[in-house]
Design a protein around this motif. Structure first.
Motif, PDB file in Angstrom:
ATOM      1  N   SER A 247       0.870  -1.170   0.000  1.00  0.00           N
ATOM      2  CA  SER A 247       0.000   0.000   0.000  1.00  0.00           C
ATOM      3  C   SER A 247       0.909   1.222   0.000  1.00  0.00           C
ATOM      4  N   HIS A 248       0.713   2.096  -0.992  1.00  0.00           N
ATOM      5  CA  HIS A 248       1.544   3.288  -1.117  1.00  0.00           C
ATOM      6  C   HIS A 248       0.661   4.444  -1.550  1.00  0.00           C
ATOM      7  N   HIS A 249       0.529   5.436  -0.672  1.00  0.00           N
ATOM      8  CA  HIS A 249      -0.342   6.587  -0.957  1.00  0.00           C
ATOM      9  C   HIS A 249      -1.749   6.130  -1.357  1.00  0.00           C
ATOM     10  N   ASN A 250      -2.280   5.191  -0.571  1.00  0.00           N
ATOM     11  CA  ASN A 250      -3.651   4.687  -0.749  1.00  0.00           C
ATOM     12  C   ASN A 250      -3.865   3.920  -2.051  1.00  0.00           C
ATOM     13  N   ARG A 251      -2.777   3.465  -2.677  1.00  0.00           N
ATOM     14  CA  ARG A 251      -2.889   2.613  -3.850  1.00  0.00           C
ATOM     15  C   ARG A 251      -2.384   1.221  -3.502  1.00  0.00           C
ATOM     16  N   ILE A 252      -3.051   0.193  -4.035  1.00  0.00           N
ATOM     17  CA  ILE A 252      -2.616  -1.190  -3.815  1.00  0.00           C
ATOM     18  C   ILE A 252      -1.780  -1.601  -5.014  1.00  0.00           C
ATOM     19  N   LEU A 253      -0.558  -2.052  -4.738  1.00  0.00           N
ATOM     20  CA  LEU A 253       0.428  -2.292  -5.789  1.00  0.00           C
ATOM     21  C   LEU A 253       1.019  -3.690  -5.675  1.00  0.00           C
ATOM     22  N   ALA A 254       1.302  -4.296  -6.818  1.00  0.00           N
ATOM     23  CA  ALA A 254       2.009  -5.577  -6.863  1.00  0.00           C
ATOM     24  C   ALA A 254       3.475  -5.298  -7.189  1.00  0.00           C
ATOM     25  N   VAL A 255       4.383  -5.875  -6.430  1.00  0.00           N
ATOM     26  CA  VAL A 255       5.817  -5.681  -6.660  1.00  0.00           C
ATOM     27  C   VAL A 255       6.243  -6.565  -7.836  1.00  0.00           C
ATOM     28  N   THR A 256       6.762  -5.936  -8.889  1.00  0.00           N
ATOM     29  CA  THR A 256       7.156  -6.690 -10.078  1.00  0.00           C
ATOM     30  C   THR A 256       8.672  -6.806 -10.244  1.00  0.00           C
ATOM     31  N   GLY A 262      15.054   1.551  -7.760  1.00  0.00           N
ATOM     32  CA  GLY A 262      13.813   1.609  -6.996  1.00  0.00           C
ATOM     33  C   GLY A 262      12.993   0.339  -7.113  1.00  0.00           C
ATOM     34  N   VAL A 263      11.715   0.450  -6.732  1.00  0.00           N
ATOM     35  CA  VAL A 263      10.793  -0.688  -6.716  1.00  0.00           C
ATOM     36  C   VAL A 263       9.826  -0.542  -7.889  1.00  0.00           C
ATOM     37  N   SER A 264       9.815  -1.520  -8.769  1.00  0.00           N
ATOM     38  CA  SER A 264       8.861  -1.521  -9.876  1.00  0.00           C
ATOM     39  C   SER A 264       7.561  -2.155  -9.394  1.00  0.00           C
ATOM     40  N   VAL A 265       6.446  -1.485  -9.644  1.00  0.00           N
ATOM     41  CA  VAL A 265       5.151  -1.959  -9.146  1.00  0.00           C
ATOM     42  C   VAL A 265       4.095  -1.817 -10.245  1.00  0.00           C
ATOM     43  N   ARG A 266       3.006  -2.593 -10.064  1.00  0.00           N
ATOM     44  CA  ARG A 266       1.852  -2.458 -10.932  1.00  0.00           C
ATOM     45  C   ARG A 266       0.636  -2.158 -10.068  1.00  0.00           C
ATOM     46  N   ASP A 267      -0.075  -1.097 -10.397  1.00  0.00           N
ATOM     47  CA  ASP A 267      -1.293  -0.727  -9.681  1.00  0.00           C
ATOM     48  C   ASP A 267      -2.377  -1.757  -9.995  1.00  0.00           C
ATOM     49  N   LEU A 268      -2.962  -2.369  -8.950  1.00  0.00           N
ATOM     50  CA  LEU A 268      -3.936  -3.434  -9.170  1.00  0.00           C
ATOM     51  C   LEU A 268      -5.267  -2.918  -9.706  1.00  0.00           C
ATOM     52  N   GLU A 269      -5.495  -1.632  -9.623  1.00  0.00           N
ATOM     53  CA  GLU A 269      -6.736  -1.073 -10.180  1.00  0.00           C
ATOM     54  C   GLU A 269      -6.517  -0.505 -11.579  1.00  0.00           C
ATOM     55  N   THR A 270      -5.533   0.347 -11.730  1.00  0.00           N
ATOM     56  CA  THR A 270      -5.323   1.017 -13.023  1.00  0.00           C
ATOM     57  C   THR A 270      -4.446   0.203 -13.969  1.00  0.00           C
ATOM     58  N   ARG A 271      -3.728  -0.816 -13.447  1.00  0.00           N
ATOM     59  CA  ARG A 271      -2.781  -1.629 -14.220  1.00  0.00           C
ATOM     60  C   ARG A 271      -1.549  -0.827 -14.627  1.00  0.00           C
ATOM     61  N   GLU A 272      -1.425   0.387 -14.107  1.00  0.00           N
ATOM     62  CA  GLU A 272      -0.286   1.229 -14.452  1.00  0.00           C
ATOM     63  C   GLU A 272       0.988   0.672 -13.811  1.00  0.00           C
ATOM     64  N   VAL A 273       2.068   0.666 -14.591  1.00  0.00           N
ATOM     65  CA  VAL A 273       3.379   0.234 -14.088  1.00  0.00           C
ATOM     66  C   VAL A 273       4.224   1.475 -13.822  1.00  0.00           C
ATOM     67  N   LYS A 274       4.845   1.526 -12.664  1.00  0.00           N
ATOM     68  CA  LYS A 274       5.690   2.678 -12.335  1.00  0.00           C
ATOM     69  C   LYS A 274       6.824   2.244 -11.418  1.00  0.00           C
ATOM     70  N   ASN A 275       7.738   3.171 -11.177  1.00  0.00           N
ATOM     71  CA  ASN A 275       8.877   2.918 -10.300  1.00  0.00           C
ATOM     72  C   ASN A 275       8.816   3.855  -9.101  1.00  0.00           C
ATOM     73  N   ILE A 345      -7.926  -9.121  -9.207  1.00  0.00           N
ATOM     74  CA  ILE A 345      -7.399 -10.081 -10.176  1.00  0.00           C
ATOM     75  C   ILE A 345      -5.989  -9.615 -10.551  1.00  0.00           C
ATOM     76  N   ILE A 346      -5.034 -10.523 -10.424  1.00  0.00           N
ATOM     77  CA  ILE A 346      -3.633 -10.163 -10.634  1.00  0.00           C
ATOM     78  C   ILE A 346      -3.244 -10.470 -12.058  1.00  0.00           C
ATOM     79  N   GLU A 347      -2.590  -9.522 -12.673  1.00  0.00           N
ATOM     80  CA  GLU A 347      -2.101  -9.723 -14.028  1.00  0.00           C
ATOM     81  C   GLU A 347      -0.875 -10.614 -14.003  1.00  0.00           C
ATOM     82  N   ASP A 348      -0.871 -11.616 -14.867  1.00  0.00           N
ATOM     83  CA  ASP A 348       0.241 -12.570 -14.917  1.00  0.00           C
ATOM     84  C   ASP A 348       1.413 -11.905 -15.629  1.00  0.00           C
ATOM     85  N   GLU A 349       2.475 -11.599 -14.857  1.00  0.00           N
ATOM     86  CA  GLU A 349       3.622 -10.887 -15.440  1.00  0.00           C
ATOM     87  C   GLU A 349       4.318 -11.718 -16.485  1.00  0.00           C
ATOM     88  N   ALA A 350       4.242 -13.056 -16.386  1.00  0.00           N
ATOM     89  CA  ALA A 350       4.927 -13.918 -17.334  1.00  0.00           C
ATOM     90  C   ALA A 350       4.346 -13.804 -18.729  1.00  0.00           C
TER      91      ALA A 350
END
Length: 352
Positions: A247-256, A262-275, A345-350
């Motif tokens: 949880s980062h600034h009220n967003r739920i993120l998957a660590v990719t 830094g830490v690469s993450v994917r927002d579980l709602e918007t699907r946006e990838v950021k660092n 629902i988690i996006e399959d990174e593979a």
């Protein structure tokens, strides 16, 4: 004015002598009759002009370079052509011949010089340090609030060995005199502080983490009078790993991914990838682990909505469809995680 040796008065004088008399005793080159070269018996570096240089050279090359370094000449010598030859070798004593052709005062001269080169084997300071287990830095690999995983230790070990092997071509103190496993993690003792920093950077490129240095004064170098320091470099890996959820600034993120930057993450709602930079580490809270992920089934799909079964109660759960979930087929198995009583629902990174 006349030549003090032959009495000639019809030519220019050089130090009171005519050209021919002057050249009779003139030595084209300045070179000592005996040269001693200190050579490290371990790395074959030679000591010259206050420095240890040219490590790894064979003895014959050391002799030739010692001759070259010891030869000099002054005006009026012009365009000297020099040939070097080892005539005899007796152990570490080399009898050498130096031949030179040069133009002096408009006349071409040829001369030969016999020089003895002695190689004295010793141990350079760097090799002496290596043999004594000398080190300038300790890398303390730890994990924040958890134990290091075996895969993390294995990765770090590989990176340390590979990086030091590469660095050792330029830095003889890029070596590992000691590796110690402690309860909290692993300590890597590194010969040089400069190489230790590069090793830490290489580990962070694979595992991420935060570093902190603590130099400590250990004594004084008797030869230079400067303080001798050792540096403890703490490399603290995050309390989460790839596949965990934050949880980062009220967003739920998957660590990719975890990297030095830094830490690469994917927002579980918007699907946006950021660092997210490591400077924001304290603002990242773990809300789920990779082991918490479960598999369920897509049971229904309509424009703007998708329905799945709760992985534990098997009750239907309706979710808003997004760019990823709208492509799922009915009956398809999907990974999900429940955070604060909400399914994602988690996006399959593979599949990326």
């Amino acid at each position: 004015m006349f030549c003090v040796r032959c009495g000639s008065s019809d030519s220019e004088l050089y130090e009171g002598l005519c050209r021919d008399c002057f050249l009779e005793d003139y030595s084209i080159l300045r070179i000592p009759d005996r040269i001693e070269v200190r050579v490290c018996s371990h790395c074959r570096a030679k000591f010259i002009s206050g420095q240890w240089l040219d490590e790894g050279l064979p003895d014959e090359e050391i002799v030739y370079r010692a001759l070259e370094d010891s030869i000099s000449w002054d005006e009026p010598v012009e365009n000297p052509e020099i040939e070097l030859e080892i005539m005899q070798e007796r152990g570490t004593i080399y009898r050498c011949l130096v031949e030179v052709d040069a133009e002096v005062l408009g006349k071409r001269l040829s001369q030969e010089y016999e020089v003895e080169v002695r190689i004295t084997n010793t141990v350079c300071p760097t090799c002496s340090k290596q043999s004594s287990g000398y080190y300038e830095a300790v890398i303390q690999l730890r994990a924040d609030g958890r134990e290091l995983a075996e895969t993390e230790i294995e990765t770090a070990d590989r990176v340390v060995q590979r990086t030091l092997l590469k660095l050792s071509r330029r830095d003889k103190l890029a070596y590992l005199p000691q590796r110690v496993e402690v309860k909290e993690g692993v300590d890597y003792y590194i010969g040089s502080h400069k190489s230790a920093r590069k090793v830490v950077d290489a580990i962070r490129e694979k595992l991420g983490g935060i570093t902190m240095e603590s130099p400590r004064l250990m004594g004084q170098d008797k030869s230079t009078g400067k303080g001798l320091y050792r540096t403890w470099i703490s490399l603290r890996l995050a309390n989460f790993r790839v596949g965990d959820f934050l949880s980062h600034h009220n967003r739920i993120l998957a660590v990719t991914d975890l990297r030095k930057k830094g830490v690469s993450v994917r927002d579980l709602e918007t699907r946006e990838v950021k660092n997210i930079l490591w400077g924001e580490y304290e603002d990242m809270d773990v809300v789920g682990r990779a082991d918490d992920v479960k598999t369920t089934t897509v049971t229904s799909r309509s424009p703007g909505m998708i329905q799945i079964l709760h992985p534990e109660t098997f009750e239907p759960v309706d979710l808003e469809a997004d760019s990823y979930t709208s492509t799922l087929d009915i009956g398809e198995q999907v990974p999900v995680i429940e955070i604060d009583k909400r399914l994602y629902i988690i996006e399959d990174e593979a599949e990326e």
